[in-house]
Design an enzyme around this catalytic site. Structure first.
Site, short mmCIF file in Angstrom:
data_model
loop_
_atom_site.label_atom_id
_atom_site.label_comp_id
_atom_site.label_asym_id
_atom_site.label_seq_id
_atom_site.Cartn_x
_atom_site.Cartn_y
_atom_site.Cartn_z
CG MET A 27 -1.90 -1.19 1.19
SD MET A 27 -3.42 -0.92 2.10
CE MET A 27 -2.79 -0.65 3.73
N GLY A 28 2.17 1.07 -0.29
CA GLY A 28 3.06 2.23 -0.39
C GLY A 28 3.55 2.72 0.95
CG LEU A 30 7.24 1.41 -0.84
CD1 LEU A 30 7.99 1.08 -2.13
CD2 LEU A 30 6.30 0.26 -0.46
CG HIS A 34 6.91 -1.93 2.26
ND1 HIS A 34 6.78 -0.79 3.03
CD2 HIS A 34 5.68 -2.50 2.24
CE1 HIS A 34 5.54 -0.68 3.46
NE2 HIS A 34 4.84 -1.70 3.01
CG ASP A 150 0.60 -7.46 7.54
OD1 ASP A 150 -0.24 -6.76 8.10
OD2 ASP A 150 1.67 -6.99 7.08
CB SER A 185 4.01 -0.49 10.72
OG SER A 185 2.74 -0.02 10.33
CB SER A 186 2.94 2.42 6.12
OG SER A 186 3.61 1.60 5.19
P1 AMP Z 1 1.49 -2.98 3.45
O1 AMP Z 1 2.03 -1.93 2.56
O2 AMP Z 1 1.48 -2.60 4.90
O3 AMP Z 1 0.17 -3.54 2.97
O4 AMP Z 1 2.50 -4.19 3.37
C1 AMP Z 1 2.89 -4.75 2.15
C2 AMP Z 1 3.66 -6.01 2.43
O5 AMP Z 1 4.82 -5.69 3.19
C3 AMP Z 1 2.88 -7.05 3.25
O6 AMP Z 1 3.15 -8.33 2.75
C4 AMP Z 1 3.44 -6.86 4.63
O7 AMP Z 1 3.35 -8.01 5.43
C5 AMP Z 1 4.88 -6.52 4.32
N1 AMP Z 1 5.48 -5.81 5.46
C6 AMP Z 1 5.03 -4.68 6.05
N2 AMP Z 1 5.80 -4.34 7.10
C7 AMP Z 1 6.76 -5.31 7.18
C8 AMP Z 1 7.85 -5.55 8.07
N3 AMP Z 1 8.11 -4.74 9.08
N4 AMP Z 1 8.61 -6.63 7.84
C9 AMP Z 1 8.34 -7.47 6.81
N5 AMP Z 1 7.33 -7.31 5.94
C10 AMP Z 1 6.54 -6.24 6.13
#
Ligand code: AMP
Length: 282
Positions: A27-28, A30, A34, A150, A185-186
């Site tokens: 979802m960006g 980054l 990510h 997640d 986390s974003s």
């Molecule tokens: P999101 O942009 O939050 O939807 O995340 C996109 C992908 O990145 C998902 O598969 C998340 O599980 C992964 N992701 C997000 N934060 C982390 C993190 N801290 N470590 C590993 N993967 C992550």
């Protein structure tokens, strides 16, 4: 690297790619979490596509859809430097019919979906599965990369791929943390200084849980009590113990125990999640 915002152009570009395709759905906004997925995808595939789409149908009413951080130019820089071939960043009306009540969705309907995050976010995993399925179809990726951060989402997507026979391999990627162990986390961008200090107690609770479990004397109750006292300055939504292979709740800890926490910070009401395998060697 190309930044593509429409399906027609995406399809044309995919036709001209040679070799394997790896997809990293995001979802960006980054961050290094990510980036770890992107780096792995770049290593393992001839072409990498990163999707950046704040998917409205996975947000519930009252959630942070409107304020979710959007920073395409910064994200593009990270992707370009990492060796990504295509960023797919569609607008909402490119992905969905205008009438949100008139869509074909994938709605997983087994018990795991209604637990943990599914309990407080009804319909969330319908939105996740539906958008991920669309991205699989659009990109024709051979592999797709998902973070263990997640964990429930990863479990549900792996099951969707098995149940619906998607021709794609799901690659789980470990959680990336800040130096002080806060899971990246974003949504960490929302945190005030106080929130961030309080949020640290989520990973602290998980790492202490792991330590306690490895003494072989701690019970699930003792671990929960310790965690809740550490997280007293957060609004804890859940702390759950599940078998990592089934996501079924466990009464006692064992070698398969995955502990998951969701909690909200008090100043900005930011919802954060994290998890740990009690016996995983770090
Ligand atoms: P999101 O942009 O939050 O939807 O995340 C996109 C992908 O990145 C998902 O598969 C998340 O599980 C992964 N992701 C997000 N934060 C982390 C993190 N801290 N470590 C590993 N993967 C992550």
């Amino acid at each position: 690297m190309k930044i593509i915002d429409n399906i027609k152009e995406l399809k044309e570009n995919i036709k001209s790619l040679n070799g394997s395709i790896g997809l990293v759905p995001t979802m960006g906004a980054l961050h290094d979490g990510h980036k770890s997925l992107i780096d792995k995808a770049v290593k393992e595939n001839d072409n990498v596509i990163v999707s950046i789409f704040v998917n409205p149908i996975q947000f519930c009413a009252g959630e942070d859809l409107d304020k979710y951080p959007r920073q395409l130019q910064l994200d593009a820089k990270l992707c370009e430097e990492a060796g990504v071939k295509i960023i797919f960043a569609p607008k909402v009306n490119e992905m969905y019919d205008d009438d949100k009540n008139n869509l074909t969705l994938i709605c997983p309907s087994y018990s795991v979906v209604d637990k943990l995050c599914g309990k407080s976010r009804p319909g969330h995993f319908d939105g996740v599965c539906s958008v991920v399925a669309k991205l699989f179809n659009l990109t024709k990726a051979h592999k797709a990369y998902f973070g263990q951060k997640d964990a429930q989402q990863l479990f549900i997507i792996q099951k969707m791929v098995r149940d619906l026979n998607f021709d794609i391999e799901i690659i789980p990627c470990p959680i990336v943390r800040e130096k002080d162990n806060l899971a990246m986390s974003s949504r960490n961008k929302y945190l005030t200084q106080k929130d961030r200090l309080d949020a640290l107690n989520i990973s602290k609770a998980l790492f202490e849980a792991k330590k306690l479990a490895q003494t072989n004397t701690a019970t699930k109750r003792a671990i929960i009590d310790n965690s809740l006292s550490l997280m007293k300055d957060l609004n804890v939504e859940y702390i759950e113990f599940v078998d990592k292979n089934t996501f079924m709740e466990q009464d006692e800890i064992d070698k398969n125990t995955l502990v998951l926490i969701a909690a909200r910070t008090k100043e900005t009401n930011t919802r954060l999640i994290d998890n740990i395998l009690l016996w995983e060697l770090v």
